[in-house]
Motif scaffolding. Sequence first.
Motif, PDB file in Angstrom:
ATOM      1  N   PHE A  58       0.851  -1.185   0.000  1.00  0.00           N
ATOM      2  CA  PHE A  58       0.000   0.000   0.000  1.00  0.00           C
ATOM      3  C   PHE A  58       0.891   1.242   0.000  1.00  0.00           C
ATOM      4  CE2 PHE A  58      -2.226   3.408   2.225  1.00  0.00           C
ATOM      5  CZ  PHE A  58      -3.410   3.471   1.504  1.00  0.00           C
ATOM      6  N   ARG A 111       4.184   1.318  -0.723  1.00  0.00           N
ATOM      7  CA  ARG A 111       5.080   1.297  -1.893  1.00  0.00           C
ATOM      8  C   ARG A 111       4.366   1.888  -3.114  1.00  0.00           C
ATOM      9  NH1 ARG A 111       8.752  -4.205  -2.404  1.00  0.00           N
ATOM     10  NH2 ARG A 111      10.650  -3.106  -1.950  1.00  0.00           N
ATOM     11  N   ILE A 112       3.113   1.459  -3.312  1.00  0.00           N
ATOM     12  CA  ILE A 112       2.351   1.930  -4.480  1.00  0.00           C
ATOM     13  C   ILE A 112       2.051   3.425  -4.328  1.00  0.00           C
ATOM     14  CG2 ILE A 112       0.140   1.730  -5.703  1.00  0.00           C
ATOM     15  CD1 ILE A 112       0.239  -1.262  -5.270  1.00  0.00           C
ATOM     16  N   LEU A 113       1.699   3.802  -3.123  1.00  0.00           N
ATOM     17  CA  LEU A 113       1.391   5.216  -2.876  1.00  0.00           C
ATOM     18  C   LEU A 113       2.608   6.084  -3.204  1.00  0.00           C
ATOM     19  CD1 LEU A 113      -1.250   6.353  -1.835  1.00  0.00           C
ATOM     20  CD2 LEU A 113      -0.260   6.503   0.428  1.00  0.00           C
ATOM     21  N   ASN A 151       5.101   5.317  -5.236  1.00  0.00           N
ATOM     22  CA  ASN A 151       5.350   5.281  -6.681  1.00  0.00           C
ATOM     23  C   ASN A 151       4.329   6.104  -7.448  1.00  0.00           C
ATOM     24  OD1 ASN A 151       7.689   3.487  -7.563  1.00  0.00           O
ATOM     25  ND2 ASN A 151       6.744   2.304  -5.936  1.00  0.00           N
ATOM     26  N   LYS A 152       3.128   6.165  -6.931  1.00  0.00           N
ATOM     27  CA  LYS A 152       2.082   6.980  -7.565  1.00  0.00           C
ATOM     28  C   LYS A 152       2.481   8.457  -7.471  1.00  0.00           C
ATOM     29  CE  LYS A 152      -2.926   7.638  -7.377  1.00  0.00           C
ATOM     30  NZ  LYS A 152      -3.249   8.811  -6.566  1.00  0.00           N
ATOM     31  N   ARG A 173       5.527   9.580  -7.147  1.00  0.00           N
ATOM     32  CA  ARG A 173       6.695   9.818  -8.022  1.00  0.00           C
ATOM     33  C   ARG A 173       6.303   9.900  -9.489  1.00  0.00           C
ATOM     34  NH1 ARG A 173      12.309   6.865  -7.404  1.00  0.00           N
ATOM     35  NH2 ARG A 173      12.706   8.295  -9.097  1.00  0.00           N
ATOM     36  N   ALA A 174       5.336   9.075  -9.891  1.00  0.00           N
ATOM     37  CA  ALA A 174       4.909   9.061 -11.297  1.00  0.00           C
ATOM     38  C   ALA A 174       4.290  10.389 -11.705  1.00  0.00           C
ATOM     39  CB  ALA A 174       3.916   7.921 -11.524  1.00  0.00           C
ATOM     40  N   LYS A 175       3.713  11.071 -10.737  1.00  0.00           N
ATOM     41  CA  LYS A 175       3.054  12.355 -11.035  1.00  0.00           C
ATOM     42  C   LYS A 175       4.051  13.510 -11.090  1.00  0.00           C
ATOM     43  CE  LYS A 175      -1.366  11.559 -11.554  1.00  0.00           C
ATOM     44  NZ  LYS A 175      -1.892  11.749 -12.909  1.00  0.00           N
TER      45      LYS A 175
END
Lengths: 396, 132
Positions: free
Chosen positions: B120, B122-124, B126-127, B129-131
């Motif tokens: 949860f 890790r994805i948060l 990366n989300k 960072r992707a933005k």
Amino acid sequence: MAGKIIKKVLILRTDYYGALREGGTVTISLGPVNSLLKKGIECYFQSCGINYFPPQCKYFFVKHSNLLLNLPEIYNLTYTHKAAKTAIRVIKDNNIDLLFQFHSIMNYSGTLIKRKLGLPFVLHVDGVEYWAKQNWGRKLFLKNHLKWAEMIQWDTADIIDVPSVKVKEMIAQYSSVDLGKVLVNPNGVDADKFHPNIDTHNLKRKLLLENKFVLGFFGTFGHWHGVDILAESIKILKNHLNNFIVLFVGDGVMRPQVEEIINKNNLGPFSLLTGMIDYKSIPQYMSLCDVLVSPCVSNPDFDLFNSPVKLFEYMAMGKAIVATDVGQQSEIIINGYNGILCEERSPESLAEAILKFYKNPELMEKCSSNARKDAIEKYSWDNHTQKILDAVEKIL
Amino acid sequence: MILLVLLSGNADKIIEKNSLHNDIEIIKVDEKDFYDYKDFLKKLKKRNYHRIYYGCLDIKFQRFIFFMHFFNLLSGMKKGAIIDEKGNRIKILNIKTILFEVPFFIFQFLLGLLVTVIYFFRILYNKWRAKL
């Protein structure tokens, strides 16, 4: 042009396909790989399933965690980092120029690789997994993990390769991604493998199909394939045709319903269910048929969004095609030119279209040759991969 | 009568490679059907089968093995097996299910909860960072 720049591609498949060697999901990766190899591009393939590629394609197996194989959402999460780690090593060791990933649930390996190595990243998206899980899955677990992982990939990819306009619309609906990087690129066919000049004499005799008008369905008997509608149409066809048979090739969840329709209505003498057959034998089985049928149906709340590989294979076989007027089929089949369109979920309309071909051999001949011509000129895997390479060239 | 629950692969090949010569009923199911456990159990109990086999393409790549053991236990069947197109098989024994498979699944489930929490965040991250 682009082939001169891109010399080595890593294709990453992160979904759990296990030992599956046949079906659409295999074809959509095998077709592009064969085409890239033909163009002289070195292919490296990494996945967690069986290797179904030619030996020229270098294969890397990365297993899912055995410990979590009973919990699908969770093993897909942990696979992200595991797959990325191996892929980074493979890319570094082999000086790979392009990463091509097949989108899968809970996975953002491509993003991690792109961030670490900075190479161009093409993400192939067949559909929005969040939507698919909500509508086709039994239960949606960890929906935030799923939605966010999907968004991460869409935001990071340099090019999002989608098979239809509908998938592009779905992505727009679920995210604020820059739609300028979404490439609409229908699936394709290998017209050298699927062609009209296949000898079927022995197979025809073996299956007792000699002198019969043969209708064919090929597919995985999924809910959206409408195979039950074809079975229903046999009831109508038997009142108009004497010597015909419907060949059902494939298997899947709808098979019991199809068998029930056949048994309840005594349609056994007019139907033949082969079950799953080797992918290599499919052209020969298709060649047995006079008319090939694609009775796909729309999804409950979204039009059919996939790009039906089977339809392109039918076209390349140079056969008369009856397809329902849904999704991409409506764009590809031009009524009376390369096939006949009929209403979805209507056995009557389907039977009427088949009878139209039966009564008019000239129309059959015309549609068959136009379908083959279109398959070669517009829907080959070579065209498909060239579009991707051209798009990559623009961003390099 | 034997019940062959066909998960994947070709039924004829599975029957041939595993020498199943008795009276066989075949039902084709999707792995997703395991979620509807009540319906699935009904299918297993429809007749008085004396053995249940789960057929697949290749055991090496088969998921949800625990659930096959567990359904066998719940259906009251004493014997069964998971079999594949190559003739490989994993025997299903209720005693093994109770003493090994169930505790191991509980461990897997707890591990899964931990993984879910870790990912949860890790994805948060990366989300975010992707933005950027």
